[in-house]
Design a protein around this motif. Structure first.
Motif, PDB file in Angstrom:
ATOM      1  N   LYS A 230      41.025  48.903  38.875  1.00 48.15           N
ATOM      2  CA  LYS A 230      42.416  49.195  39.241  1.00 48.15           C
ATOM      3  C   LYS A 230      42.506  49.186  40.762  1.00 48.15           C
ATOM      4  N   THR A 231      43.483  48.447  41.274  1.00 47.55           N
ATOM      5  CA  THR A 231      43.559  48.280  42.725  1.00 47.55           C
ATOM      6  C   THR A 231      44.997  48.449  43.200  1.00 47.55           C
ATOM      7  N   VAL A 232      45.152  48.793  44.477  1.00 49.23           N
ATOM      8  CA  VAL A 232      46.501  48.930  45.025  1.00 49.23           C
ATOM      9  C   VAL A 232      47.090  47.562  45.355  1.00 49.23           C
ATOM     10  N   ASP A 233      46.233  46.542  45.478  1.00 46.49           N
ATOM     11  CA  ASP A 233      46.715  45.198  45.799  1.00 46.49           C
ATOM     12  C   ASP A 233      45.881  44.171  45.024  1.00 46.49           C
ATOM     13  N   VAL A 234      46.378  43.766  43.891  1.00 48.68           N
ATOM     14  CA  VAL A 234      45.638  42.900  42.982  1.00 48.68           C
ATOM     15  C   VAL A 234      45.222  41.593  43.666  1.00 48.68           C
ATOM     16  N   GLU A 235      46.153  40.976  44.390  1.00 52.56           N
ATOM     17  CA  GLU A 235      45.876  39.671  45.018  1.00 52.56           C
ATOM     18  C   GLU A 235      44.774  39.797  46.074  1.00 52.56           C
ATOM     19  N   ALA A 236      44.898  40.781  46.938  1.00 56.99           N
ATOM     20  CA  ALA A 236      43.930  40.956  48.032  1.00 56.99           C
ATOM     21  C   ALA A 236      42.541  41.247  47.469  1.00 56.99           C
ATOM     22  N   ALA A 237      42.490  42.128  46.466  1.00 56.50           N
ATOM     23  CA  ALA A 237      41.194  42.489  45.874  1.00 56.50           C
ATOM     24  C   ALA A 237      40.569  41.260  45.212  1.00 56.50           C
ATOM     25  N   ALA A 238      41.379  40.494  44.481  1.00 58.40           N
ATOM     26  CA  ALA A 238      40.862  39.311  43.790  1.00 58.40           C
ATOM     27  C   ALA A 238      40.259  38.328  44.792  1.00 58.40           C
ATOM     28  N   ARG A 239      40.935  38.120  45.919  1.00 58.23           N
ATOM     29  CA  ARG A 239      40.435  37.176  46.934  1.00 58.23           C
ATOM     30  C   ARG A 239      39.063  37.592  47.463  1.00 58.23           C
ATOM     31  N   ILE A 240      38.892  38.872  47.698  1.00 59.58           N
ATOM     32  CA  ILE A 240      37.607  39.358  48.242  1.00 59.58           C
ATOM     33  C   ILE A 240      36.498  39.223  47.185  1.00 59.58           C
ATOM     34  N   LEU A 241      36.825  39.623  45.952  1.00 55.40           N
ATOM     35  CA  LEU A 241      35.778  39.705  44.923  1.00 55.40           C
ATOM     36  C   LEU A 241      35.307  38.323  44.468  1.00 55.40           C
ATOM     37  N   SER A 254      47.154  42.605  33.062  1.00 58.87           N
ATOM     38  CA  SER A 254      48.270  43.489  33.435  1.00 58.87           C
ATOM     39  C   SER A 254      48.101  43.925  34.899  1.00 58.87           C
ATOM     40  N   ASN A 255      47.944  45.223  35.161  1.00 62.88           N
ATOM     41  CA  ASN A 255      47.854  45.614  36.572  1.00 62.88           C
ATOM     42  C   ASN A 255      46.419  45.753  37.074  1.00 62.88           C
ATOM     43  N   SER A 256      45.467  45.326  36.234  1.00 63.86           N
ATOM     44  CA  SER A 256      44.059  45.500  36.622  1.00 63.86           C
ATOM     45  C   SER A 256      43.392  44.145  36.807  1.00 63.86           C
ATOM     46  N   LEU A 257      42.171  44.207  37.307  1.00 61.22           N
ATOM     47  CA  LEU A 257      41.361  42.989  37.410  1.00 61.22           C
ATOM     48  C   LEU A 257      40.173  43.121  36.468  1.00 61.22           C
ATOM     49  N   GLU A 258      39.906  42.066  35.740  1.00 62.93           N
ATOM     50  CA  GLU A 258      38.686  42.017  34.939  1.00 62.93           C
ATOM     51  C   GLU A 258      37.732  41.114  35.697  1.00 62.93           C
ATOM     52  N   VAL A 259      36.562  41.654  36.022  1.00 63.44           N
ATOM     53  CA  VAL A 259      35.605  40.898  36.831  1.00 63.44           C
ATOM     54  C   VAL A 259      34.284  40.801  36.086  1.00 63.44           C
ATOM     55  N   SER A 260      33.800  39.582  35.910  1.00 63.60           N
ATOM     56  CA  SER A 260      32.522  39.397  35.242  1.00 63.60           C
ATOM     57  C   SER A 260      31.473  39.031  36.287  1.00 63.60           C
ATOM     58  N   ILE A 261      30.340  39.712  36.246  1.00 63.75           N
ATOM     59  CA  ILE A 261      29.293  39.455  37.252  1.00 63.75           C
ATOM     60  C   ILE A 261      27.930  39.276  36.571  1.00 63.75           C
ATOM     61  N   ASP A 262      26.972  38.747  37.320  1.00 66.00           N
ATOM     62  CA  ASP A 262      25.583  38.732  36.854  1.00 66.00           C
ATOM     63  C   ASP A 262      25.138  40.180  36.672  1.00 66.00           C
ATOM     64  N   PRO A 263      24.634  40.544  35.496  1.00 70.00           N
ATOM     65  CA  PRO A 263      24.257  41.950  35.276  1.00 70.00           C
ATOM     66  C   PRO A 263      23.270  42.476  36.319  1.00 70.00           C
ATOM     67  N   GLU A 264      22.397  41.593  36.796  1.00 71.68           N
ATOM     68  CA  GLU A 264      21.374  42.082  37.733  1.00 71.68           C
ATOM     69  C   GLU A 264      21.974  42.532  39.069  1.00 71.68           C
TER      70      GLU A 264
END
Ligand code: ATP
Ligand code: MG
Length: 306
Positions: A230-241, A254-264
Motif C-alpha cells: 500500500k503506497t501513497v503514490d502508486v505510480e511513483a512507487a511502481a516506477r522505483i520498484l 485496486s489501490n495497491s501494488l502486487e510485486v513479484s520478486i525472486d524469493p532469494e
C-alpha cells in the motif's frame, strides 16, 4: 565441493526395487531437504550414505569414497534413524556414556553433546520418562557424538506435536549455525524444512525428480515471492520498484501494488521498502513455499513420464 553423489544407483530388496537408477549430488555445507512420499526411497538412500547398505547397482560416493567400504567416511557421519529404539530404563547420561565408550570418546564429549541439545537438566532421568520431543533430543545428542561433519536425520520431527516439532527445527537451525555441520533431513511435513534447508532432493518411487539449491529451483519452477504494497503514490512507487533487477513484475491491484520478486532477494526488497517509508504505507508478503516447489516438481515429473 560435492559431498554426496549417487551415480545410477539401484537398490533391490528381493523383488522390491527401492531405488531405480537414481542419480543426484549434494554439495558440502548444505542443509538438504530430502522430500518424497511414503516408500519413495528416502530411508534406503540415507542408509546407503551411512554405508549400512550396499548398492545393488551403481555407486554412492561420500567425500569421494564408498561408505560401505570406508570406516573413515562412516566415522564422519552422525545418524538419527527413523524409528530409534532406546533402553527406556537407563538414564540419559548413562546411555550417552555407553555410546561414547563404543566410539572411544570421553565424558567430555558426552557433556558437550548434552549441552548442545539442551539436556543438561535431564541427565539423570530415565529415557522412558522423557517426552517424545526430549527423547528426540537424546537421539540428536547421540548423532552428534564424535563431532560429525554430516548429520543424517531421518524424519526427526515425526510423531511430535507442533510445538515439539518447532523446538526440534529451532535446535537443528542452531546446531547448523554453531557447528557448521552439513545436514540431510527427510520429512513428510514439508513447510517446516523451509526455514532451515537451502538445498533439496525430491524423490518419488525410487528416482530423483529434481535436486539443487533452493535458490535455483525457485527460479526454474517460477516460484515467486509476492508482496502486496500500500503506497501513497502508486505510480511513483511502481516506477522505483520495477527498476530492480530481481523484481519480476509490478501490478496495480485496486489501490495497491502486487510485486513479484525472486524469493532469494526478499530481504533486500524489505530493506528497500523500509528506505521508502515516506512512500510506502505498509505491505504484506507471501514467501515462496517448499510445498509449492514440491508440487510443481511432482507435476512436471508425471507429465514427462506420460
Ligand atoms: N529391508 C527391506 N526389505 C524389503 N523391502 C524394503 C526394505 N527396506 C525398504 N524396503 C522397500 O523399499 C521401498 C522404499 O522404502 P524406504 O523405507 O526407503 O522409503 P521412505 O521414502 O523412507 O518411506 P517412508 O516415508 O515411509 O519412511 C519401499 O517399498 C519399502 O517397502
Ligand atoms: Mg523412511
Amino acid at each position: 565441493m560435492t559431498m554426496v553423489e549417487f551415480r545410477e544407483v539401484s537398490k533391490k530388496f528381493g523383488k522390491v526395487e527401492a531405488l531405480k537408477n537414481i542419480s543426484f549430488t549434494i554439495p558440502e555445507k548444505t542443509v538438504t531437504a530430502f522430500l518424497g512420499p511414503n516408500g519413495a526411497g528416502k530411508t534406503t538412500s540415507m542408509k546407503l550414505v551411512m554405508g549400512f547398505l550396499k548398492p545393488t547397482k551403481g555407486v554412492v560416493f561420500v567425500w569421494g569414497e564408498e561408505p560401505w567400504r570406508s570406516e573413515g567416511v562412516r566415522s564422519r557421519i552422525g545418524y538419527l534413524p527413523e524409528r530409534p529404539v532406546y533402553p527406556m530404563d537407563i538414564a540419559v547420561e548413562n546411555f550417552l556414556n555407553h555410546l561414547a565408550k563404543l566410539k572411544k570418546l570421553s565424558k567430555i564429549d558426552v557433556n558437550r553433546v548434552i549441552r548442545l541439545v539442551g539436556l543438561e537438566n535431564l541427565v539423570d532421568r530415565k529415557i522412558g520418562t522423557l517426552s517424545r520431543g526430549y527423547i528426540q533430543r537424546v537421539g540428536i545428542a547421540q548423532s552428534l557424538l564424535g563431532d560429525p561433519e554430516l548429520l543424517i536425520l531421518d524424519e526427526p520431527t515425526a510423531n511430535l506435536d507442533p510445538s515439539a516439532r518447532r523446538e526440534i527445527i529451532e535446535l537443528l537451525k542452531t546446531l547448523h549455525k554453531e557447528l557448521k555441520v552439513s545436514m540431510i533431513i527427510s520429512s513428510h511435513i514439508i513447510p517446516e524444512l523451509q526455514e532451515i534447508a537451502n538445498y533439496a532432493v525430491i524423490i518419488n518411487s525410487g528416482i530423483a525428480l529434481e535436486y539443487g539449491y533452493l535458490n535455483d529451483l525457485w527460479r526454474k519452477y517460477e516460484i515467486e515471492a509476492i508482496f502486496i504494497i500500500k503506497t501513497v503514490d502508486v505510480e511513483a512507487a511502481a516506477r522505483i520498484l520495477i527498476d530492480k533487477s530481481y523484481v519480476h513484475y509490478v501490478k496495480k491491484v485496486s489501490n495497491s501494488l502486487e510485486v513479484s520478486i525472486d524469493p532469494e532477494h526478499y530481504k533486500s526488497f524489505e530493506n528497500l521498502l523500509t528506505e521508502l517509508s515516506g512512500l510506502i504505507k505498509n505491505y504484506t508478503f507471501k514467501t515462496a513455499s517448499l510445498g509449492d516447489l514440491y508440487e510443481k516438481v511432482v507435476k512436471s515429473g508425471s507429465q514427462e513420464s506420460v
